[in-house]
Design a protein around this motif. Structure first.
Motif, PDB file in Angstrom:
ATOM      1  N   UNK A   1       0.829  -1.211   0.000  1.00 57.08           N
ATOM      2  CA  UNK A   1       0.000   0.000   0.000  1.00 57.08           C
ATOM      3  C   UNK A   1       0.858   1.253   0.000  1.00 57.08           C
ATOM      4  N   UNK A   2       0.387   2.218  -0.731  1.00 55.55           N
ATOM      5  CA  UNK A   2       1.034   3.527  -0.774  1.00 55.55           C
ATOM      6  C   UNK A   2       0.749   4.249   0.529  1.00 55.55           C
TER       7      UNK A   2
ATOM      8  N   UNK B   1      17.605  23.937   7.827  1.00 49.82           N
ATOM      9  CA  UNK B   1      16.969  22.704   8.307  1.00 49.82           C
ATOM     10  C   UNK B   1      15.470  22.944   8.472  1.00 49.82           C
ATOM     11  N   UNK B   2      14.931  23.892   7.699  1.00 54.56           N
ATOM     12  CA  UNK B   2      13.549  24.335   7.909  1.00 54.56           C
ATOM     13  C   UNK B   2      12.565  23.913   6.829  1.00 54.56           C
ATOM     14  N   UNK B   3      12.907  22.972   6.003  1.00 55.31           N
ATOM     15  CA  UNK B   3      11.993  22.574   4.940  1.00 55.31           C
ATOM     16  C   UNK B   3      10.821  21.754   5.433  1.00 55.31           C
ATOM     17  N   UNK B   4       9.744  21.812   4.678  1.00 52.71           N
ATOM     18  CA  UNK B   4       8.580  20.962   4.928  1.00 52.71           C
ATOM     19  C   UNK B   4       8.293  20.189   3.650  1.00 52.71           C
ATOM     20  N   UNK B   5       7.576  19.096   3.778  1.00 48.81           N
ATOM     21  CA  UNK B   5       7.244  18.345   2.579  1.00 48.81           C
ATOM     22  C   UNK B   5       6.577  17.032   2.888  1.00 48.81           C
ATOM     23  N   UNK B   6       6.149  16.379   1.817  1.00 44.13           N
ATOM     24  CA  UNK B   6       5.515  15.069   1.922  1.00 44.13           C
ATOM     25  C   UNK B   6       5.984  14.186   0.772  1.00 44.13           C
ATOM     26  N   UNK B   7       5.856  12.898   0.978  1.00 47.44           N
ATOM     27  CA  UNK B   7       6.169  11.917  -0.066  1.00 47.44           C
ATOM     28  C   UNK B   7       5.146  10.798   0.010  1.00 47.44           C
ATOM     29  N   UNK B   8       4.720  10.326  -1.145  1.00 46.11           N
ATOM     30  CA  UNK B   8       3.883   9.134  -1.220  1.00 46.11           C
ATOM     31  C   UNK B   8       4.772   8.008  -1.716  1.00 46.11           C
ATOM     32  N   UNK B   9       4.992   7.023  -0.835  1.00 49.06           N
ATOM     33  CA  UNK B   9       5.941   5.953  -1.115  1.00 49.06           C
ATOM     34  C   UNK B   9       5.266   4.595  -1.036  1.00 49.06           C
ATOM     35  N   UNK B  10       5.759   3.676  -1.839  1.00 49.63           N
ATOM     36  CA  UNK B  10       5.339   2.285  -1.738  1.00 49.63           C
ATOM     37  C   UNK B  10       6.534   1.499  -1.205  1.00 49.63           C
TER      38      UNK B  10
ATOM     39  N   UNK C   1       9.644   0.356  -3.334  1.00 51.86           N
ATOM     40  CA  UNK C   1       9.287  -0.113  -4.670  1.00 51.86           C
ATOM     41  C   UNK C   1       8.827   0.999  -5.599  1.00 51.86           C
ATOM     42  N   UNK C   2       8.401   2.139  -5.031  1.00 54.04           N
ATOM     43  CA  UNK C   2       7.970   3.239  -5.884  1.00 54.04           C
ATOM     44  C   UNK C   2       7.935   4.541  -5.098  1.00 54.04           C
TER      45      UNK C   2
END
Length: 188
Positions: A24-25, A51-60, A67-68
């Motif tokens: 699942x992602x 060191x102040x960045x924000x973000x998101x990632x959708x990972x498998x 895997x992705x």
């Protein structure tokens, strides 16, 4: 006959459901990450960090392996990037046009797996209000909480419509080439 067909469909559905759950992602959030930009000048080499960045990632992640990389977005407030000298920071913020462009951004367009720990990322950097697509070779490592992603890019001031900064009436000149480095930690 109907019973066997129904049993078969139930087994296939259960298998597909388990496989979907195993791969699942998931959405991960950027945490404890570092960014830097380095360059040269006629006086000395220099580096600015944040060191102040924000973000998101959708990972498998399946069976303990990445895997992705479905999506990746980073937002770095431009004025959090600091050197050891306030006068240099001021010149950098003028060059980055932070009065109009408060953030440095990265948005992934595609990710291709090279091997178990190396990915070729294609994404859009937006710096000083100008967007450019770059390829980045990134190293990955799974952690107990998520994923570590490290890499760098070579860019130039002119790529993003900026002029190389100068100081002391032009006697100190900044080199055209820059290196952006990142060490990102994405946690659940």
């Amino acid at each position: 006959m109907k019973t066997n067909t129904l049993k078969f469909l139930a087994v296939v559905t259960a298998f597909l459901g388990i496989t979907t759950i195993a791969t699942a992602q998931k959405s991960y959030t950027l945490d404890k990450s570092t960014f830097s930009v380095a360059g040269t000048s006629t006086l000395h080499d220099w580096e600015m960090k944040s060191a102040s960045g924000t973000g998101t990632a959708s990972l498998n992640i399946a069976n303990g392996k990445l895997t992705d990389i479905e999506a990746l977005t980073i937002n770095l407030p431009a004025e959090t990037v600091k050197s050891e000298k306030k006068s240099m920071d001021k010149v950098a913020y003028e060059t980055l046009k932070t009065d109009k462009n408060k953030n440095i951004k990265y948005v992934l367009k595609s990710a291709e797996k090279v091997n178990e720990t190396t990915w070729e990322l294609t994404g859009t950097y937006t710096i000083a209000g100008v967007s450019k697509v770059y390829k980045t070779t990134a190293k990955t490592a799974l952690t107990k909480d998520g994923l570590n992603l490290q890499g760098s890019n070579k860019i130039t001031f002119t790529d993003f419509g900026m002029k190389s900064p100068t100081a002391m009436l032009g006697t100190i000149k900044t080199g055209q080439d820059l290196t952006i480095k990142f060490n990102l930690n994405f946690n659940l």
